[in-house]
Design a protein around this motif. Structure first.
Motif, PDB file in Angstrom:
ATOM      1  N   SER A   1      20.540 111.918 -25.145  1.00 20.47           N
ATOM      2  CA  SER A   1      20.812 113.606 -25.728  1.00 20.47           C
ATOM      3  C   SER A   1      21.770 114.062 -25.056  1.00 20.47           C
ATOM      4  CB  SER A   1      19.405 114.524 -25.233  1.00 20.47           C
ATOM      5  OG  SER A   1      19.623 115.702 -25.593  1.00 20.47           O
ATOM      6  N   ILE A   2      22.866 114.813 -25.873  1.00 18.21           N
ATOM      7  CA  ILE A   2      24.246 115.220 -25.279  1.00 18.21           C
ATOM      8  C   ILE A   2      24.330 116.399 -25.973  1.00 18.21           C
ATOM      9  CG2 ILE A   2      26.565 114.955 -25.528  1.00 18.21           C
ATOM     10  CD1 ILE A   2      25.379 112.774 -23.961  1.00 18.21           C
ATOM     11  N   THR A   3      24.823 117.420 -25.043  1.00 20.54           N
ATOM     12  CA  THR A   3      25.198 118.930 -25.284  1.00 20.54           C
ATOM     13  C   THR A   3      26.335 119.256 -25.146  1.00 20.54           C
ATOM     14  OG1 THR A   3      22.724 119.456 -24.967  1.00 20.54           O
ATOM     15  CG2 THR A   3      24.372 121.335 -24.711  1.00 20.54           C
TER      16      THR A   3
ATOM     17  N   LYS B   1      22.046 113.596 -30.495  1.00 23.41           N
ATOM     18  CA  LYS B   1      22.041 112.459 -29.988  1.00 23.41           C
ATOM     19  C   LYS B   1      23.086 111.552 -30.145  1.00 23.41           C
ATOM     20  CE  LYS B   1      17.475 111.971 -28.441  1.00 23.41           C
ATOM     21  NZ  LYS B   1      16.485 111.301 -29.188  1.00 23.41           N
ATOM     22  N   ASP B   2      23.730 110.734 -29.275  1.00 26.11           N
ATOM     23  CA  ASP B   2      24.763 110.036 -29.309  1.00 26.11           C
ATOM     24  C   ASP B   2      24.552 108.478 -29.987  1.00 26.11           C
ATOM     25  OD1 ASP B   2      23.765 108.381 -27.283  1.00 26.11           O
ATOM     26  OD2 ASP B   2      25.632 109.126 -25.894  1.00 26.11           O
ATOM     27  N   LYS B   3      25.174 107.456 -29.991  1.00 21.56           N
ATOM     28  CA  LYS B   3      24.801 106.182 -30.743  1.00 21.56           C
ATOM     29  C   LYS B   3      24.045 105.562 -29.863  1.00 21.56           C
ATOM     30  CE  LYS B   3      28.930 106.166 -33.900  1.00 21.56           C
ATOM     31  NZ  LYS B   3      29.939 105.381 -34.466  1.00 21.56           N
TER      32      LYS B   3
ATOM     33  N   THR C   1      22.008 116.500 -21.797  1.00 24.18           N
ATOM     34  CA  THR C   1      21.294 117.529 -22.032  1.00 24.18           C
ATOM     35  C   THR C   1      20.440 118.192 -20.817  1.00 24.18           C
ATOM     36  OG1 THR C   1      21.208 117.120 -24.517  1.00 24.18           O
ATOM     37  CG2 THR C   1      19.689 118.729 -23.710  1.00 24.18           C
ATOM     38  N   GLU C   2      20.080 117.338 -20.103  1.00 17.13           N
ATOM     39  CA  GLU C   2      19.139 117.523 -19.061  1.00 17.13           C
ATOM     40  C   GLU C   2      19.806 118.539 -17.677  1.00 17.13           C
ATOM     41  OE1 GLU C   2      16.563 115.071 -15.569  1.00 17.13           O
ATOM     42  OE2 GLU C   2      17.977 114.324 -16.532  1.00 17.13           O
TER      43      GLU C   2
END
Length: 416
Positions: free
Chosen positions: A74-76, A68-70, A46-47
């Motif tokens: 933070s993933i987008t 949020k992944d496992k 995400t950043e």
């Protein structure tokens, strides 16, 4: 029944050829300009988008699909293609290689926004990025790639260009904007009141009607360009004049992403109402350094495939349909169907498009089906044909028939 998520769309088999056509024209156009394909992940940290796209943009503040992944990261899902291409350029050290690095991508992108004509939550982009060249000719070439693509697709669009300067001259312009908008703050939307403090330039990109009325008389960036930016913009215009590309200057173009500098542009069609921009881009000389790379100039653009297809349909552009089967091989019974299967595969091995029956239809029904799929010839294999070693081939356009030996099937259909 589970329905498709809102803001997404199925591309059915009978429609996919249109997408393939646009994509093939995009690839051919890119190749003419020496632009090669890059493929980046569908999701990124995400950043990357917070830093790259800009934390004052609608994309980052309202529209990103972030989770949020496992591993609690933070993933987008990527909302646009430039940031990922820049991340790859930096991570793979491409600024140490051959410059300029010219690349294109055809990607799905994701933004949570209100679906409307030509704007979905999952959409697709053809984008071009050119890294490493700072001259105005590079801006012009990016525009020419887009112009060439749109012309090849048969679209009539208008090109609008502007310059939003560099950080040096934009400081004075931002000050002028704040002075202009200060008396109008009460009339601005909530988002623009926030933009007023963080990034006044973004006020000019607001789509709210009242904000648009207010910013219609805002100062022009062109009056605040430093000498270098003014010279650069003049050279861009001179290159476009030299190439015979018509354009209009629109001082309200600032683009919806924070990374742009100097040249920005939009190709606009009036065929899909208010959302008429089918292709847009500009220069972004600070983004690569901002994302951890060496200072490297860059310019690029993206075109939405959905919008291109809508405009093509609404303006009556004919998209070539895919080739129809050359031959349909009809078998009357079990043994005949096996022979039809064998011959069809021999034809395919020779590069000839062939079809057979998979539904155990009667020969009459097979003829109807062959006509529906546009087969040019129907070859019938019955008991007599098996015994003779030759099939009866009917030309569906003329109605004429002739015998063709099984072993000569590929040679017979080769030039049909």
């Amino acid at each position: 029944m589970i329905n498709i998520p809102k803001g997404t769309k199925d591309v059915l088999p009978q429609e996919s050829y249109k997408w393939q056509y646009v994509e093939s024209v995009a690839r051919e156009t890119a190749a003419l300009f020496g632009v090669k394909e890059i493929r980046t992940p569908t999701f990124e940290h995400t950043e990357l988008f917070n830093r790259g796209v800009g934390d004052t943009t609608d994309i980052v503040t309202k529209e990103m699909y972030t989770f949020k992944d496992k591993g609690d990261r933070s993933i987008t899902l990527k909302p646009e293609g430039t940031a990922g291409a820049v991340r790859s350029f930096v991570e793979n050290g491409m600024y140490n290689g051959v410059l300029p690095a010219k690349m294109y991508y055809i990607i799905p992108a994701f933004r949570y926004e209100r679906p409307q004509a030509g704007r979905l939550r999952e959409f697709h982009q053809f984008g071009v990025e050119i890294f490493g060249a700072k001259g105005a000719q590079t801006d012009a070439e990016a525009i020419l790639i887009a112009d060439s693509l749109l012309k090849k697709l048969g679209l009539n669009v208008k090109l609008f260009i502007n310059s939003i300067g560099c950080p040096t001259c934009r400081t004075a312009y931002n000050k002028a904007l704040k002075e202009f908008f200060a008396p109008h703050l009460d009339g601005l939307c909530y988002d623009c009141k926030t933009r007023y403090e963080k990034n006044p330039l973004r006020l000019l990109d607001c789509k709210e009607e009242n904000c648009k009325k207010i910013n219609a008389t805002a100062p022009s960036m062109l009056d605040y360009l430093c000498d270098e930016c003014k010279t650069h913009f003049d050279e861009v215009k001179a290159c476009l004049d030299l190439a015979g590309v018509a354009y209009e200057i629109d001082t309200r173009i600032v683009r919806g992403l924070d990374y742009y500098t100097r040249t920005v542009f939009e190709f606009v069609s009036t065929s899909i109402g208010a959302q008429g921009t089918v292709c847009a881009g500009g220069r972004y000389d600070g983004l690569i350094e901002q994302l951890g790379g060496n200072p490297t100039p860059a310019v690029g653009f993206a075109a939405g495939l959905e919008r291109l297809l809508i405009v093509m349909e609404q303006t009556g552009v004919e998209i070539p349909e895919p080739n129809k089967p050359t031959a349909y091989i009809a078998g009357m019974d079990g043994d005949c169907r096996k022979k039809a299967f064998e011959i069809a595969n021999a034809l395919r091995a020779a590069g000839i498009q062939a079809e057979i029956d998979h539904m155990e239809r009667s020969v009459k029904a097979q003829f109807k089906y062959a006509d529906k799929i546009g087969a040019k010839y129907v070859a019938v294999i019955g008991g007599n044909e098996l015994s003779d070693g030759a099939m009866n081939v009917k030309n569906m356009a003329t109605g004429e028939s002739e015998k063709v030996a099984f072993e000569n099937a590929a040679a017979y259909f080769q030039n049909k």
